[in-house]
Write a protein that holds these residues in place. Structure first.
Motif, PDB file in Angstrom:
ATOM      1  N   TRP A 134       0.832  -1.196   0.000  1.00  0.00           N
ATOM      2  CA  TRP A 134       0.000   0.000   0.000  1.00  0.00           C
ATOM      3  C   TRP A 134       0.869   1.249   0.000  1.00  0.00           C
ATOM      4  O   TRP A 134       2.094   1.174   0.131  1.00  0.00           O
ATOM      5  CB  TRP A 134      -0.905  -0.009   1.230  1.00  0.00           C
ATOM      6  CG  TRP A 134      -0.132   0.108   2.523  1.00  0.00           C
ATOM      7  CD1 TRP A 134       0.639  -0.846   3.108  1.00  0.00           C
ATOM      8  CD2 TRP A 134      -0.013   1.265   3.329  1.00  0.00           C
ATOM      9  NE1 TRP A 134       1.215  -0.361   4.249  1.00  0.00           N
ATOM     10  CE2 TRP A 134       0.830   0.935   4.417  1.00  0.00           C
ATOM     11  CE3 TRP A 134      -0.557   2.542   3.257  1.00  0.00           C
ATOM     12  CZ2 TRP A 134       1.156   1.848   5.408  1.00  0.00           C
ATOM     13  CZ3 TRP A 134      -0.232   3.452   4.268  1.00  0.00           C
ATOM     14  CH2 TRP A 134       0.621   3.102   5.323  1.00  0.00           C
ATOM     15  N   CYS A 180      -6.215   2.146  -1.264  1.00  0.00           N
ATOM     16  CA  CYS A 180      -5.525   1.545  -0.109  1.00  0.00           C
ATOM     17  C   CYS A 180      -6.179   2.011   1.192  1.00  0.00           C
ATOM     18  O   CYS A 180      -6.410   1.211   2.108  1.00  0.00           O
ATOM     19  CB  CYS A 180      -4.049   1.937  -0.097  1.00  0.00           C
ATOM     20  SG  CYS A 180      -3.090   1.420  -1.531  1.00  0.00           S
ATOM     21  N   VAL A 189      -0.631  -0.402  -6.557  1.00  0.00           N
ATOM     22  CA  VAL A 189      -1.207  -0.621  -5.231  1.00  0.00           C
ATOM     23  C   VAL A 189      -2.653  -0.175  -5.254  1.00  0.00           C
ATOM     24  O   VAL A 189      -3.011   0.689  -6.063  1.00  0.00           O
ATOM     25  CB  VAL A 189      -0.410   0.126  -4.135  1.00  0.00           C
ATOM     26  CG1 VAL A 189       0.934  -0.515  -3.901  1.00  0.00           C
ATOM     27  CG2 VAL A 189      -0.262   1.606  -4.433  1.00  0.00           C
ATOM     28  N   PRO A 190      -3.468  -0.740  -4.392  1.00  0.00           N
ATOM     29  CA  PRO A 190      -3.109  -1.812  -3.467  1.00  0.00           C
ATOM     30  C   PRO A 190      -2.878  -3.140  -4.194  1.00  0.00           C
ATOM     31  O   PRO A 190      -3.438  -3.384  -5.255  1.00  0.00           O
ATOM     32  CB  PRO A 190      -4.331  -1.910  -2.548  1.00  0.00           C
ATOM     33  CG  PRO A 190      -5.466  -1.351  -3.333  1.00  0.00           C
ATOM     34  CD  PRO A 190      -4.879  -0.341  -4.270  1.00  0.00           C
TER      35      PRO A 190
END
Length: 169
Positions: free
Chosen positions: A60, A67, A132-133
């Protein structure tokens, strides 16, 4: 005679290219047991020390909206199942400044371990993490049983992890 072998050469070449692409692109089914996480407080945890437990490794960043949005699900998952042998380790991306990560974690009261990946070794151990995530569920035997990019499908993740939990005493 050369024309007879042309389709065979093309077929073999295509097979080799497909194999190379699969090796380079598809996620690994395992991650080295020696992979080590350096936590915010300086402690180190290796995957080897977590062997025998289901583990969710969540990559993250503090600036990543999805995230942040999945944090309540991760917190709930950790609180519900940590006592049954489940472990969750959040890994801050190498570009996230450690002081910002520390403040973020304190402000939100994250109950699970948070690791810094300043040198990028952890992301590399997981085959690189371009977005990310990203989450990896590792079974007690060390095999990656889920590799997920984007906001985590928490229902699917729960079904997978639940199979590996120790029964409540």
């Amino acid at each position: 005679m050369k024309r007879r072998f042309r389709p065979l050469v093309i077929l073999i070449s295509a097979a080799v290219l497909a194999w190379v692409a699969a090796v380079l692109i598809l996620p690994s089914t395992s991650v080295s047991r020696e992979t080590e996480f350096v936590l915010l407080d300086g402690r180190k945890i290796s995957l080897q020390s977590l062997r025998g437990r289901p583990v969710l490794v969540s990559f993250w960043a503090t600036t990543c909206a999805p995230c942040v949005e999945e944090l309540p699900d991760l917190i709930q998952l950790y609180r519900e199942w940590h006592g049954l042998g489940f472990e969750l380790i959040a890994v801050a991306m190498p570009y996230d400044p450690p002081s910002l990560v520390q403040k973020f974690v304190q402000d939100r009261g994250l109950p699970y371990p948070v690791a810094l990946d300043i040198d990028g070794k952890v992301t590399s151990a997981f085959g690189g993490v371009p977005y990310v995530p990203a989450a990896f569920v590792i079974a007690p035997n060390g095999k990656v049983v889920l590799n997920y990019t984007g906001r985590l499908d928490i229902a699917k993740t729960r079904r997978i992890i639940e199979k590996y939990l120790k029964p409540a005493s």
